[in-house]
Each structure stands twice: as structure tokens, then as C-alpha cells.
Design a protein around this motif. Sequence first.
Motif, PDB file in Angstrom:
ATOM      1  N   GLU A 314       0.581  -1.429   0.325  1.00 50.08           N
ATOM      2  CA  GLU A 314       0.197  -0.022   0.120  1.00 50.08           C
ATOM      3  C   GLU A 314       1.168   1.208   0.183  1.00 50.08           C
ATOM      4  N   SER A 315       1.820   1.119   1.028  1.00 51.58           N
ATOM      5  CA  SER A 315       2.698   2.319   0.573  1.00 51.58           C
ATOM      6  C   SER A 315       3.142   2.314  -0.174  1.00 51.58           C
ATOM      7  N   ARG A 318       0.621   5.287  -1.634  1.00 52.94           N
ATOM      8  CA  ARG A 318       1.034   6.030  -1.315  1.00 52.94           C
ATOM      9  C   ARG A 318       2.066   7.617  -1.746  1.00 52.94           C
ATOM     10  N   GLU A 321       0.738   8.638  -4.985  1.00 52.25           N
ATOM     11  CA  GLU A 321      -0.074   9.972  -4.894  1.00 52.25           C
ATOM     12  C   GLU A 321      -1.235   9.125  -5.910  1.00 52.25           C
TER      13      GLU A 321
END
Length: 813
Positions: A314-315, A318, A321
Motif C-alpha cells: 500500500e505504501s 501513497r 499519490e
Amino acid sequence: MAEAIVSAILEQMTAITIDKAIEAWSLVQGAEKEVKRLETNFKALRLELEDAEEKEYVDKRVKHWLDKFRDVSYDMEDVLDEWETAVQHLQTDPSGSASVRKWKVCPFVSCFSSGSQVVRRYNIATKIKKVNEEVDEIVKDKVRFELIKRKIKQPKRPETTSFVDVSELIGRDAMKEEIISILLCDYKCRNVPTITLVGMGGIGKTALAQLIYNDHRIQTHFSKTIWVCASDPFDQTQIARAILGDLDPDSLISLKTPTLQSVLSKISERLTREKFLFVFDDVWTDRDQDWETLKVAFKYGMPGSCILVTTRKESVARRLESPHVVPLQLLSEEMCWLILSQKAFSGRSQASREILEDIGREIANKCKGLPLAAKTIGGLLQDKKGREEWQDVLNNVIWKSSFAHEIFSPLLLSYHDLPSPIRQCLSYCAIFPNSFTIYKDELIQCWMAQGYLNSDGNRRRELKGEDYFKYLATRSFFQDFEKDTSGSIISCKMHDMVHEFVQFLTEHRFVTEVVARNSTLDLSSKRVRHLRLEIPSWDASPLSTCLIEKLRSLVVVSDGLSSGDGLQDLFSRSKLLRFLEFDWLRLRPEQIAGGMKNLIHLRYLSLISCSGLENLPESVCELINLQSLNLRDCLDLKKLAVGMGKLINLRYLCIKECPRLSYYPKGIRHLTSLTRLSGIRMRVDQSDGNEFSIGDLENLDLLGGSLCVELIGDALNWAEANRAKLHNKIHLKRTDIWICSPNIKKEEVLKALNPPSTLLVELFDYQKWLPFNEARIQRMKIREKLIVARIVSRAALKFIADCSSGSGKSTSD
């Protein structure tokens, strides 16, 4: 994982080598050289352990060598524990009060009578020498067999492409349409929008990306579509060259020495004329610096350009973006069957299909929604012709099967991508059964009990545990999260295939056994360190066990009817236990008290849902190294031990859902290491010398997370409430306060406590507490009735069985 164990040992050994106190040094006198040699060996081995761990699943000799090394590492940890226990005793005054000196690794219960007896009974120096001899042999084996230097073919991250027979990709049509509809919308934004597909290894991220990439609507909508396999190691220059080579091969050829700068310049120049779709498949890196320059170059694309990313982290979403993060869901059993049958019945007749379909569907169910597992097993079934061979596959536990490595290869990649300390935390989840609800705080305490979270600072261990949990959660090792109102995770589960994978990783070290009536459990053929026993019936004890002396974890689970009578020998001989849990047993206080004195290493004691335990034995308070005490759902518990204040290293105390519990000792105020306190009743009308009152929170400043309390008393004593000093509880996020008296007003409580504005406080007055308490009592009564019903049912079944046996005997006579 072994690397993390060695790091912890070296940290402890440093204490030996630098401590010149007479008491400490007397225990290792004559072994100074042995300590130094052992330290040198461990440091040398640590450099090669990570490479060895990656090879152990493809080379049996490396695995055998590592197993021997883990065994001796555990032995060394035990020796160091004994050393620190003995030193703590020598630095304790005759009255039994602990020295001011604090040890990095917590001291243990005092069980010796004098310093000379410590030296005689715990000859630490001799034990270190013995361990050193074993380590010497391990070092020699490494050199003799060249175990680490030998080149072994490792499972590599396969390079993916966009080429695929889309007719064979099943089960993702709805999600494919959803993502295509997003891609076909011409976004007008500053950055090129990114859609990120996230999911565990084997769930079908690449297959879905291939379906989308090859769809004719995508190929016509975008002027340029490019597929890039971005697996580790992530190389910006190589990726940029691949993109330019597809965009404009002549430009790439014209660059005599293509640097990242020159390639990106060409890419940005060419993208001004293209509405592009880039697919970055199997992305692992989540470092900003790996993406920044590429993202800047991609901005030159025409409006409507998009990027599609697949990843397990999931990082990554992030860092990129991503406005659209799509978590992939598991496939249905029917879809898994279609994938499996597509492979398994290739080239077979309809008659063969009809004969094998029922077994095949059951095998497909074992894939638990993972398309890659269904595809792999389907391929294996192609060569198995008859029902008997298919039945063997069905009966096999996947992690014990001959095809386990092939099934788990995607998860092995994720596992080896983890830092070594986090690998051992993941592996410890093998102690839980399949589909088990894992409470996050309890899991972190388990990790801490095993020494996986050693850290400077009193609160750093819990914070490190939180970080490790989040790390695993964002990489899809956990799922089915239950969250509180603030969004914090309370509990989770592991996917069945991930759970089987950790069992595969920890074979022989973590064992679950279902114990039959009056049986003998022989563990002599295994290297068991963590044991889970499931006792299905109340008459399953007494239990005889072999080779349990080196257990570090013991969990005994029953059905609420089983007695603890047969377990005395079990945990009295398991003197090296760090974690002991009894779950749903009928226990008497004396059964607990009898075996506690031997457990000098114990960090975590859990007595979840145990009936018959009306008071916590005082002997538990002698376990001064105890860090966690979990008494959740003990319905009969009425009284905590008076000497609770002795547990100076206690960090976690859970007494939730103990409706009959009415005595909370004053000594809890001395537990200044507490970081979690769940479910406690306290007086607000006074501060007497026996019971815990709200002012006794005064020095418990490390409390964090959520605190739930019940206030009792005839009236509010403002001075006592103010003494709680909630403004010093900077780690607390939330406090729920239930008022159990009609004479106490919540407005007055709030004023008297004067909590800081950063602390969320929920107050529930007496009118709300009444139905809350009534519901709790009803739950207790229902559970008690269920236990009675089970007892009656068991007795009836036993009576019927006895009658049947008796009538059968008379007939034969």
C-alpha cells in the motif's frame, strides 16, 4: 529471522563483557575468553545468515545447518537469561526489594537463597563453554560443506509481459470494466493520474493488468501503451531506457552513452505528442527518490495520459499519490474451480471430467480465492489420472505437500523482502490456528515476550510492535481488519494460504496437536519450541508428553469443560516458557499456583475465558519479569492478587469482560511500566489503603491507546479525581469512563479530572451504564447456560455409548 535472533544475543552478550560488577563477573569467571570467542563467532555468522535464510527452502543441507544454528541460539538466549536472573538476585537485598539498578533485559523471579548457591546451581561459565563448542561445530560445518558460498538457484521475481491469452483469464471482468471506465475518462490535472492495484502475491494483479492492457478500447484510446516490469532491483535508468525504446527506438540508438538525464530528456520531448498509458507491473520500491525524476518526465504527456501500477505494498500507492487505489478481492470458489479445471482437464474427455469433478471442486476450495494457487494446482493435476491420485492431493495439507514450494513462491518473495526482525514476527503467527481472530495488542505482547521487540526506551517496544504490525498489514499479510471509532486496528485475520505459508516456514518449530483421550504426545522427532495443544473433551487428561523442556510458547485450548488437572506436569517441566496461555479451561487457583514457581523466564501469562478461577493466586506476583497478564473473559474471577504491585515489569494488563471482578488491589499504582490497561473499576469517593482508586493513576504515565474505566463510590472526591493527573498521560488517545453510581454526575467528573484538550474523553452516566451492565450480565448467563448444556450433552452421549457397549457385550455372551 536467525539474523534477528543473533542481533538480540549480541546485545545481551555486551552486558556480560562490559559489566565488571563483582556479582555479575563472578558468574562468568574463568570464561572471559569463551565469552569473547562466542561473541566473535556470532558476529561473523550474522553477516552470512540472511543469505543462508534465502537458501534454506531450496537446499536441505542449508536448512539443516540453519536449524542447528537456531537451536544453539535459543540455548544461548536461555543461558543469558539465567545470567541476568542470577545477577538480579545477587543485587537484591535480604528483604527482597529490587536494587535501584535497571537491566535492559528484565530480571526474573528470585529463586535462590545465596550468591554462592547461584554459582553452584547456575554455572553460567560452564554453559557458555558448552554453547561455544556447539557454535564451533556449526562454523566448521559451514566451512566444510561451503554451505553459504555455494551458488544455489534462487526463486527470482519473474519478468512479466503484456502478452497473454486473455481467454484464459477468468474472474475479473467486473473489476476490469470498472478500471477501464476510469482510464477512459480524460483527466485534466497537474500530474499524470495513477491507478494502483494492490494485493497479496498470487491474487491476480498482473493478470488483471494484462486484461486491461490488451482490451481493444484501451489500445484505441491511447496513442501509446507501454508495459514495464518494475520488479526489484528498481533501476531508474533501465526503466527509462525500456520506455524510450518503446516510444522511439531510433532516439535510444542515437544516444551513444545513454545516461538517465539524456534518456529522460528524450522521453519528455516525445511524450508531448502522446496520450499514453504506462503499466508498471510488480512494483516493490516505495522510496520517493526512485520515482521523483520519472514522475517529472511523465508530466509532459498529453491530457488524458494515465499510469497503471500493480504492487503488494500500500505504501507504493501513497508514494505515487494515486487517486485510485484498488484492493483486489479474493475470487469465489466457483471461479477458482473454473481456473483449476481449465488446467486440470486440458486434453481430457468429458467422462474423465465427470468422474473427477467432485474431488476437483473440493481441491479448488483449498485455494481460498487465490487464482495463482488454483492455476498451479490445476497444472499439477494434469499428470494425475485417477481418483486415488486426486484424493491424495485433496488430503494433503498444502504446506506439507511436495508442491508447497511452487505454491508459496510468490509469498516467499514477499517474505524475503521483509527486514529480518519483521520476518520472525510474521513467522510467530504460526502459533495461531487457521481463520483465527488476532488481537493486535495481544500479538504485539506475544512478540515482546519472545524478545523480538528489544529496544531502548520504555515505550519504544510497543511503538516498534505497532510499526511492525503496520508494515505487515500494508503488505497484505493480514486482512479482515476490525477498527475502532478512530480508525485504529483492533484485530485482524490471516488469509488461509498466508497462514499455511507461515506453517511451511516454521515446520517442526511451531506445532499444533489435537490431543486424544489419555494420549502420549511424543515430540522427540521435532525441534518444537512453540506448541499449541487442542484438547477436545473434558476427559482428555492426564497428558503425558516427551521432549517439552525447551518449549518457549505453550497454548492449551479446550472447550470450557476440560480440567487443568493433567497439565501440572506439562508446564512445570517447561521451565523455559516465555509465553503460557490457557484458553477455555476449568482452573482452580491452586493449579496455577503449583507450577508458577518454575517459570522464571515467563513474560506473558494468558488465562482467557477460564472458568473456576475465582481469585488470581499470589504466586503469580512472584513472576517479577512478567510483562503481560491477560485475564480477558474470566467470568468467575472475583479478586486480583493482593501483591500485584510486585510485578514491576508489567506492561500490559487486560481484565476486560470479568463481570464478577470486584477487588482491584492498591498495588496496581506501582506498575509504572504499564502501557495498556483494559477494563478496570476504581473508586472516586476516597483513597483507602486496600482498593484501587482513581487517584492511583497518578504515576502511570506510560499508559497509551484506549483506557476504559468504571467509577464506583457514593460521591465524587474532587481531590482524589484531580490526583489522577490525566494531563501527564500524553500517550493516551482515548478514555471511556462509565459512571456506576447515580450520585456521581458526569459534568463534575469531567471538571475534576480536567483532561487535556488532546485527549478524547467519553463519559457515560449511570443511566447508560445500567443497560450496559445488564447486557454484560446477560452475556455471562448465556455463556454459563451453554457450558451447562455442553456438560449435559456430553453426559448423555457418554451414557448412550456405555449402554450401547453394555448391550453389545451381553448379546455376544
